[in-house]
Write an enzyme that holds these catalytic residues in place. Structure first.
Site, PDB file in Angstrom:
ATOM      1  N   CYS A  79     -18.966  -3.847 -25.002  1.00 31.13           N
ATOM      2  CA  CYS A  79     -18.826  -5.231 -24.621  1.00 31.13           C
ATOM      3  C   CYS A  79     -19.678  -6.403 -25.400  1.00 31.13           C
ATOM      4  CB  CYS A  79     -18.908  -5.498 -22.966  1.00 31.13           C
ATOM      5  SG  CYS A  79     -18.084  -6.788 -22.521  1.00 31.13           S
ATOM      6  N   HIS A 167     -15.700  -1.087 -20.976  1.00 26.32           N
ATOM      7  CA  HIS A 167     -16.889  -0.508 -20.362  1.00 26.32           C
ATOM      8  C   HIS A 167     -16.537   0.981 -19.931  1.00 26.32           C
ATOM      9  CE1 HIS A 167     -19.550  -4.032 -19.604  1.00 26.32           C
ATOM     10  NE2 HIS A 167     -18.333  -4.649 -19.763  1.00 26.32           N
ATOM     11  N   GLU A 169     -18.726   3.045 -18.940  1.00 24.00           N
ATOM     12  CA  GLU A 169     -19.499   3.486 -17.734  1.00 24.00           C
ATOM     13  C   GLU A 169     -19.098   3.454 -16.317  1.00 24.00           C
ATOM     14  OE1 GLU A 169     -19.833   0.952 -19.707  1.00 24.00           O
ATOM     15  OE2 GLU A 169     -20.763  -0.627 -18.983  1.00 24.00           O
ATOM     16  N   SER A 227     -41.375  12.562  -0.326  1.00 26.06           N
ATOM     17  CA  SER A 227     -41.382  14.200   0.132  1.00 26.06           C
ATOM     18  C   SER A 227     -41.128  14.824  -1.146  1.00 26.06           C
ATOM     19  CB  SER A 227     -40.215  14.607   0.930  1.00 26.06           C
ATOM     20  OG  SER A 227     -40.282  13.559   2.146  1.00 26.06           O
TER      21      SER A 227
END
Ligand code: XMP
Length: 510
Positions: A79, A167, A169, A227
């Site tokens: 882009c 794009h 993605e 965790s």
């Protein structure tokens, strides 16, 4: 050193998405602000130029020096990145006359381009730009077009330089993943060896070297990040990791006991601290949401500090900070703006504690943390759990907090959450919970008139909590949950469901 793709950020909302797509292809990448790209080390195998809210014609727009990369490393402009390259090397970029936003379909001009391998002709791509390339520099060759965009993609012969105005993605670019794979695997020659297991091996070795025989303390919250951080550290330094899990009295029903038991099952050296009364005493009578947050944060630090002092000679504080918290994103003004947040449970520790900070997850996205956690053998009920705010039920009890209100809300929340699990809806929603409202309403039970509390249930879909839609849970499910709550939780006679999206509402009510 780990093979890396460098993503230069020009401020696009999609920059992080590019990084996530590459990581899904098991290739490691880092996002850097365009004007702070860091050193060009030999492990960098290629460079991607992101999109941007700027037009290349704006005076204030980013002006990277591409000569540093061009011809030396494979380069892919997306882009704005593609438009900048075209403009910079003698082409022309102008405002587009037709709408170049939304879906479009690709037609190939050079189907032999490596960048287009496995991409289907006519497949859908996603456009999102106000400018368009009107003229390409003479050495740039068009490889694909769409109905409205002549130069949808280009390459430079004899150079591994490419540009695409769409794009790849985003989800709406159907074959975008192939295009990115072609770039990073076929063109940049990355080996796709960035996996949870390789991350675990490399990180454990690095932690062993970094920490040696020092003692480390870590505040466990029951959430995924702390965790996983604890489990990794435990594998690296064993009993020298001292975990502290504080019961602030604002956790979900049975959460403290259940999570503590599973931490012990994982072999963690963990101390559970029941500090409920410290929190309830400090919160007494306080109804203001921000003051409640401050009180809860302050007491946490006091308790954590007291407990840490019992660990003699501790040198390090471990935190579960993850990549979205440390990426320096380019702001609308074009410069990098640090969006560094502190981990909510241990942020703002007093300076006198003078501990060095270790953050084993600082390069991972949330979904990667989960995959690493699974590879480490952490149980699904911890890995898949919804986000839960640090101040817990404290900001879901509207108004002041009492132990009795906590008990009521824990029961309501438990019915809601366990029902979501029973109906296989838990994993469909991003976050869910219940709010205890500071209103009493009239009801009738048997022949009796009641005057009791109302609760609101909230479930949302989201990817990062920044925006969210209310979840369209089935009516049958809501009817059953409402019945179960009113019949089983003493003190509640009305259940409502929150149908507001964020924005303009927020996820939490306080
Ligand atoms: P809002 O209510 O701002 O929430 O739409 C967005 C996400 O952030 C969580 N949240 C918090 N987390 N401390 C936290 O650790 C807080 O004070 C806090 N407030 C909101 C919220 O649960 C949601 O996931």
């Amino acid at each position: 050193m780990q093979e890396t793709i460098l993503i230069l950020d020009f401020g696009s909302q999609y920059t992080q998405l590019i990084a996530r797509r590459l990581r899904e292809l098991n290739v490691y990448c880092e996002i850097k602000p365009w004007n702070k790209p860091g050193e060009l080390t030999p492990n960098i195998k290629g460079v991607i130029l992101s999109g941007s809210p700027f037009s290349v014609r704006d005076e204030a727009s980013p002006q990277p020096n591409l000569d540093v990369y061009r011809g030396k490393l494979p380069l892919l402009g997306v882009c704005f990145g593609a438009q900048f390259m075209a403009n910079n090397y003698g082409g022309q970029v102008l405002p587009s006359e037709t709408r170049e936003y939304g879906r479009a379909n690709l037609s190939f001009v050079n189907s032999n381009s490596t960048l287009l391998k496995d991409v289907r002709e006519n497949s859908q791509v996603w456009m999102s730009h106000g400018d368009t390339i009107k003229k390409l520099p003479s050495t740039f060759k068009v490889i694909c077009s769409t109905e409205d965009v002549e130069f949808a993609g280009y390459e430079i012969e004899d150079e591994q330089t490419y540009g695409i105005q769409f794009h790849p993605e985003v989800f709406h670019s159907e074959d975008g993943k192939f295009l990115l794979k072609n770039f990073i695997v076929d063109i940049c020659k990355c080996k796709q060896d960035w996996t949870p297991d390789s991350f675990i091996d490399v990180t454990i070795e690095a932690l062993k070297k970094q920490i040696g025989n020092d003692r480390v303390i870590l505040g466990l919250s029951g959430g995924v990040d702390s965790s996983v951080a604890a489990t990794l550290l435990h594998k690296a330094i064993g009993e020298n990791l001292y975990c502290i899990f504080v019961d602030n009295g604002l956790l979900r029903k049975n959460e403290f006991e259940d999570v503590l038991a599973s931490y012990k099952g994982l072999g963690l050296n963990v101390k559970g601290v029941d500090a409920k009364s410290n929190f309830y005493d400090a919160l007494k009578g306080e109804a203001d949401p921000e003051k409640k947050r401050k009180i809860i944060g302050g007491i946490f630090i006091d308790v954590f500090d007291e407990e840490s002092k019992l660990v003699e000679d501790a040198k390090w504080l471990a935190q579960g900070t993850i990549y979205p918290d440390v990426i320096e994103s380019v702001s609308a003004t074009g410069g990098p703006s640090a969006t560094i947040k502190s981990h909510h449970n241990v942020g703002g520790l007093p300076a006198y504690m003078k501990l060095k900070v270790v953050e084993p997850l600082r390069l991972l996205f949330k979904d990667e943390v989960r995959r690493v956690g699974t590879a480490l053998g952490i149980p699904d009920f911890i890995i898949g759990r919804h986000p839960f705010p640090g101040p817990g039920l404290g900001i879901r009890i509207l108004g002041d907090i009492t132990a009795e209100k906590v008990r009521i809300l824990q029961e309501v929340d438990h019915v809601f959450i366990s029902s979501l699990k029973k109906w296989n809806l838990y994993d469909e929603v991003w976050q869910a919970g219940a709010m205890l409202l500071p209103v009493q309403t009239v009801g009738v039970m048997g022949d009796e008139r009641t005057y009791e509390n109302a609760v609101a249930l909230r479930a949302v879909s989201s990817t990062d909590g920044m925006t969210a839609d209310w979840s369209h849970l089935p009516y049958d499910f809501l009817a059953k949950v409402s019945n179960d709550i009113i019949n089983n939780v003493k003190g509640i006679n009305r259940v409502t469901y929150d149908i507001s999206s964020k924005p303009p509402a927020t996820i939490e009510w306080e």
